[in-house]
Structures are given as structure tokens and as C-alpha cells.
Write a protein that holds these residues in place. Structure first.
Motif, mmCIF file in Angstrom:
data_model
loop_
_atom_site.group_PDB
_atom_site.id
_atom_site.type_symbol
_atom_site.label_atom_id
_atom_site.label_comp_id
_atom_site.label_asym_id
_atom_site.label_seq_id
_atom_site.Cartn_x
_atom_site.Cartn_y
_atom_site.Cartn_z
ATOM 1 N N PHE A 27 38.660 41.628 46.278
ATOM 2 C CA PHE A 27 38.064 42.932 45.895
ATOM 3 C C PHE A 27 37.819 42.882 44.403
ATOM 4 C CE2 PHE A 27 39.626 47.417 44.848
ATOM 5 C CZ PHE A 27 38.360 47.937 45.400
ATOM 6 N N SER A 33 32.481 44.908 47.839
ATOM 7 C CA SER A 33 33.866 44.847 48.448
ATOM 8 C C SER A 33 34.816 45.961 48.654
ATOM 9 C CB SER A 33 34.604 43.706 47.368
ATOM 10 O OG SER A 33 34.699 44.279 45.988
ATOM 11 N N VAL A 56 40.496 39.589 40.860
ATOM 12 C CA VAL A 56 40.288 38.455 39.878
ATOM 13 C C VAL A 56 39.841 39.034 38.374
ATOM 14 C CG1 VAL A 56 39.526 36.392 39.012
ATOM 15 C CG2 VAL A 56 40.070 36.595 41.431
ATOM 16 N N GLY A 123 32.905 40.128 50.225
ATOM 17 C CA GLY A 123 31.816 41.089 50.554
ATOM 18 C C GLY A 123 30.411 40.726 50.392
#
Ligand SMILES: Nc1ncnc2c1ncn2[C@@H]1O[C@H](COP(=O)(O)OP(=O)(O)OP(=O)(O)O)[C@@H](O)[C@H]1O
Length: 408
Positions: A27, A33, A56, A123
């Protein structure tokens, strides 16, 4: 969720409905995402399966810590568990996007595995597929994101599969659906930074094409011995040969191009020969025997691995070793056969000569050297530890024998 153009069917097809393991989601806080995280939460809610959003922070933008905190907060507000991860390693001046990508995949895979998740959702969309095609037309070697694939990083990505359920949706469709729900999301400035090939492809409005259905190539017949050497028929498909070389050598980049093609031709010709390629050694007889090339020690391969008590590490990309109550060091057997007991030496000579020098040897203070190849995988009896050969599972994953979460 306002829109469903097949992502639910992809989740049903690949995920194990009976599993209670967390479902990990990469995400970024961006629109794609966000849509993915909502879809994962919708899918997991009825079974009570936890969803873990992993965010991240690449630490490449001044504001990245704030964005990361916002993304974590957003994920929690939606009902997911969430964890921030940071790329703290050195940032190279050249090849920054590739280094950031590798670091991101390693952080995501490690965090997923640590949480007990086997599958990490990403995603990527139909728009990403179109951009990859446009980038390749510009000379880049980026591969197409695939619906289901093993993690591309090694050894951090061991036992982790990537699932991309949004490949049938365009970025525009996703954003329209989110906007209709009143959702807001972050826009990463790197996406519009035209120094990067991906951003240029995005800006050029690459034409959307339907994703290729995943080619289900028939897996090859192969066997793997206790030392991790692979035996294959000589008339093997190029992709399977590349996978076998990669997994037997324990490296991260599969061989491609001319050298792989030449090896393939030699195998098809039926001649008997010995060769090396990408850290692997090939002995072509009736079958092809592929194992780790111990000559790679000269290039820094088969490097010793030292572990503290209870610590787990991967030696030479092929063996996962967990130390017992004593610290230990794993080294290559090459040049050390004389330290083995007569019993161990008797077992060693039953292995093909090519696989012996690249086998692991475990050294512990005050204990005789042992090897998981000669003495078994579980040397805990003497307070030693445990070993797991990674080659078999990795090769099965690479050739498509694990196509669902429940069989991984
Ligand atoms: N900072 C991040 N934190 C967590 N997940 C991320 C992050 N950036 C990207 N992702 C995940 O990766 C997906 C694809 O992102 P993006 O298109 O930016 O990456 P890419 O570089 O094209 O892909 P890949 O890394 O697979 O080559 C996102 O939808 C998201 O699931």
C-alpha cells in the motif's frame, strides 16, 4: 466497492478461502493500491481473515515520512492492520529506480513472511501493462507485471507469491470509482518526474491493451537430489532451463539471451559436455545435471555465513539454516573434505562429483563439522540447528507448479 471487473474472481481463484493467515497488501497510499486495499478488505471480511497493509518509505523525498504516516493511518481507518517499512540502505547515484524497486520488493516480502503471509497483493493495472510495453518499445527490458508470480527478490522473497488482481482495470477507471465514493489518495511526485522512463511512458498516454492470459506452459519433468542438484531432460524449454539454472545456483538473475540460447542448442544437439552459466554448472549426459558451480567462490559466491544462536539465515541462496543453542558458520565443502569423518566421506562419494564442493559444511566450536547433505537436515539433536533446502520449492514455484495459495 462500486466496481468489480473481475478482481474478485482473481482473488477467489488464487487465494485459500480456508486460510486464516494475514493477506499482505503493498500500500503506497496512491489510488491503485487504495482501491486494492479496499478490495482485499471486502474479500477478507466475511472470513475474518486479517489484512496487513505494508507501506514502504523509500526516503527519497523530503515529505516521505509524513506520506507514509498518512498511508498507515488511512489503512487502519479502513480496518486493516498496517506497518511502515523504510529503505535505509545507501541510495546509488545511477540506477536509482531499479535499486528502489529491489529494496521495496525485499522489504515487502520480508515483512509479509514475518507476518505469516504467503501472498502479497500489488495494485498494478492495465495502464501499467500498457506502459511496460511502451517502455520496452523505447529499449527498456522491464517485464510485464504478471497476475501471479513468485517474488522477484532472492532470498528475501522466498515462500512469498505476488498476486495482482487489478490488471483488467485502467488507472482512470479505478480513480473514477474511488472519486465516486468520495475517497482521496496521494499522488507520488516520481510518477510525473520525466527523468524516469516509467513517468515518460505514463505521460505519453500509452495505449491500453488487454493483458495476455497467463501462458500455462506444461511444467517439465525434473528431479532434485538431497544436495540440491537438478536433473532435467535435455529437450527442455528455454524458460524452464533458465529457472533450473537460477534455482540450482541460488542466484537472483536468471540467465537470458545468447548464452542461454547457445546452452539450449548444445543440450538439444545430444553432445556430452560440461559448461558453466550464471553461477551454475551443467553436466550434459543422458540427462542434464545442473548444480551450483563451486568455482564461483573466486567471484564472491558461496561466501561463509555466520549465525548467532537461534538466528536464521540463507547460505548461498540455496540453504536456509537456523542455528541451535550454539553459534555456527556455514562454509562450502570445497577443499575441506579431509575434515570429514570416515562415515561422512563414505556418504560423500555417493554424490555426483560435481555437487560435492558446493555442498554446505557447518562449523561449530568444539563440535565435529557436519553437513545437511551428509548428516540430515535436522542437526538439533546435538544442539546444532536446522537446515532447509530451498531449491525444490523455488523451482516448483518458478515453473508454475504452485498456482494457488493453498498449494504453496
Ligand atoms: N511505497 C510503496 N509501499 C508499498 N507498496 C508499494 C509502494 N509503491 C508501490 N507499491 C505497490 O506496488 C504496486 C505497483 O506500484 P508501481 O506501479 O509504483 O511500481 P512499479 O515499479 O511499476 O512495479 P514493480 O515494483 O512491480 O516493478 C502498487 O500498486 C502497490 O501495490
Amino acid at each position: 466497492m462500486l466496481l468489480d471487473t473481475g478482481h474478485r474472481a482473481v482473488l477467489d481463484r488464487r487465494l485459500d478461502a480456508a486460510s486464516s493467515a494475514p493477506l499482505a497488501v503493498g500500500f503506497s497510499g496512491g489510488g491503485d493500491s487504495l482501491f486494492l486495499l479496499k478490495a482485499a478488505l471486502d474479500w477478507a471480511r466475511p472470513s475474518g481473515r486479517p489484512v496487513l497493509a505494508l507501506v514502504v518509505d523509500h526516503r527519497l523525498q523530503a515529505d516521505s515520512a509524513r506520506w507514509t504516516a498518512q498511508a498507515v493511518e488511512k489503512a487502519r481507518a479502513l480496518g486493516a492492520e498496517a506497518r511502515a517499512l523504510a529503505w535505509t540502505g545507501p541510495k546509488p547515484a545511477a540506477g536509482l529506480p531499479a535499486a528502489a524497486r529491489r529494496a521495496r520488493h525485499a522489504l515487502l516480502a520480508e515483512a509479509a513472511r514475518e507476518a505469516g503471509a504467503k501472498v502479497l497483493l500489488l495494485g498494478h493495472t492495465a495502464s501499467d501493462l500498457a506502459e511496460s510495453a511502451a517502455m520496452r518499445a523505447e529499449g527498456s527490458t522491464v517485464p510485464d507485471p504478471r497476475a501471479w508470480s513468485p517474488s522477484p527478490v532472492w532470498p528475501e522473497g522466498r515462500d512469498v507469491f505476488l498476486l495482482r488482481p487489478l490488471l483488467f482495470l485502467t488507472r482512470g477507471e479505478i480513480r473514477a470509482a474511488l472519486a465516486a465514493e468520495g475517497q482521496t489518495w496521494l499522488e507520488d511526485p516520481a510518477n510525473v518526474d520525466l527523468r524516469y522512463a516509467r513517468a515518460r511512458a505514463r505521460a505519453s498516454g500509452a495505449e491500453i491493451v488487454a493483458p495476455e492470459p497467463d501462458v500455462e506452459r506444461r511444467p517439465p519433468l525434473f528431479s532434485i537430489d538431497e544436495a540440491g542438484a537438478v536433473r532435467l531432460p535435455r529437450d527442455i524449454a528455454a524458460a524452464h532451463l533458465a529457472a533450473a539454472l537460477l534455482c540450482a545456483a541460488g542466484t537472483e538473475r536468471p540467465p537470458r539471451g545468447e548464452r542461454l540460447e547457445r546452452l539450449l542448442q548444445r543440450l538439444r544437439s545430444g553432445e556430452g559436455f560440461t559448461a558453466t552459466l550464471s553461477g551454475a554448472r551443467i553436466e550434459a549426459g543422458e540427462m542434464a545435471l545442473i548444480c551450483r558451480d563451486a568455482g564461483e567462490t573466486a567471484r564472491g559466491g558461496l561466501a561463509p555465513l555466520s549465525l548467532a544462536p537461534g538466528e536464521t539465515g540463507v547460505w548461498d541462496g540455496r540453504w536456509e539454516i537456523t542455528a541451535g543453542v550454539e553459534p555456527l558458520t556455514v562454509v562450502a565443502l570445497k577443499g575441506r573434505a579431509s575434515s570429514l569423518s570416515p562415515d561422512q566421506r563414505a556418504r560423500l562419494v555417493t554424490l555426483p562429483a560435481a555437487v560435492r564442493p558446493s555442498s554446505p559444511l557447518i562449523l561449530r566450536q568444539g563440535a565435529a563439522p557436519c553437513s545437511p547433505v551428509l548428516d540430515g537436515r535436522d542437526f538439533a539433536a546435538e544442539g546444532g540447528g536446522r537446515a532447509r533446502l530451498l531449491v525444490l520449492d523455488r523451482l516448483k514455484a518458478a515453473v508454475g507448479l504452485y498456482d494457488q495459495e493453498c498449494v504453496t
